[in-house]
Scaffold this motif. Structure first.
Motif, short mmCIF file in Angstrom:
data_model
loop_
_atom_site.label_atom_id
_atom_site.label_comp_id
_atom_site.label_asym_id
_atom_site.label_seq_id
_atom_site.Cartn_x
_atom_site.Cartn_y
_atom_site.Cartn_z
N LEU A 1 21.88 112.95 -57.29
CA LEU A 1 21.39 114.16 -56.63
C LEU A 1 20.93 115.19 -57.66
O LEU A 1 19.88 115.83 -57.49
N PHE A 2 21.68 115.34 -58.74
CA PHE A 2 21.29 116.27 -59.80
C PHE A 2 19.97 115.84 -60.44
O PHE A 2 19.08 116.66 -60.68
N ILE A 3 19.83 114.55 -60.71
CA ILE A 3 18.60 114.05 -61.33
C ILE A 3 17.41 114.26 -60.40
O ILE A 3 16.34 114.72 -60.83
N PHE A 4 17.56 113.95 -59.13
CA PHE A 4 16.46 114.14 -58.18
C PHE A 4 16.10 115.62 -58.08
O PHE A 4 14.92 115.98 -58.01
N LYS B 1 12.58 117.43 -59.30
CA LYS B 1 11.87 117.84 -58.08
C LYS B 1 11.32 116.66 -57.28
O LYS B 1 10.18 116.65 -56.86
N LYS B 2 12.17 115.69 -57.08
CA LYS B 2 11.83 114.54 -56.24
C LYS B 2 12.38 114.80 -54.83
O LYS B 2 13.31 115.58 -54.65
N PRO B 3 11.82 114.15 -53.82
CA PRO B 3 12.32 114.36 -52.45
C PRO B 3 13.77 113.86 -52.30
O PRO B 3 14.09 112.75 -52.68
N LEU C 1 19.71 111.36 -49.86
CA LEU C 1 20.80 111.84 -49.00
C LEU C 1 21.09 110.86 -47.88
O LEU C 1 22.25 110.64 -47.52
N LEU C 2 20.03 110.27 -47.32
CA LEU C 2 20.22 109.27 -46.27
C LEU C 2 20.97 108.05 -46.82
O LEU C 2 21.90 107.55 -46.18
N ALA C 3 20.60 107.61 -48.00
CA ALA C 3 21.28 106.47 -48.61
C ALA C 3 22.75 106.79 -48.90
O ALA C 3 23.63 105.96 -48.68
N LEU C 4 23.01 108.01 -49.37
CA LEU C 4 24.39 108.41 -49.64
C LEU C 4 25.22 108.46 -48.36
O LEU C 4 26.36 108.00 -48.31
N GLN D 1 11.07 104.74 -54.13
CA GLN D 1 10.21 105.58 -53.32
C GLN D 1 9.83 106.85 -54.08
O GLN D 1 8.69 107.32 -54.01
N ALA D 2 10.76 107.42 -54.83
CA ALA D 2 10.46 108.63 -55.61
C ALA D 2 9.43 108.32 -56.70
O ALA D 2 8.57 109.15 -56.98
#
Length: 67
Positions: free
Chosen positions: A17-20, A24-26, A31-34, A62-63
């Motif tokens: 989450l921090f890396i995304f 600035k990736k969606p 979050l859905l995968a988590l 996807q990112a």
């Protein structure tokens, strides 16, 4: 053993989450995968870790495609 697996899953989930967020990736696919992996983890820990790895891989794929 399940506690250690949950801690590893939580650590890498927060790290991703921090890396995304940093790049600035969606965040929605991640979050859905988590969410799905935590839900499945409480049903079957081994299957939850497998879903976590698959979901993280798909979210990163996807990112990368959107860049």
């Amino acid at each position: 053993m399940e506690t250690a697996a949950l801690l590893v899953l939580s650590f890498f989930g927060l790290l991703n989450l921090f890396i995304f967020h940093r790049f600035k990736k969606p965040l929605l696919p991640l979050l859905l995968a988590l969410f799905v992996s935590f839900f499945v983890f409480f049903l079957a820990p081994a299957l939850g870790l497998l879903v976590f790895l698959l979901g993280q891989s798909l979210a990163f794929y996807q990112a990368g495609r959107r860049a």
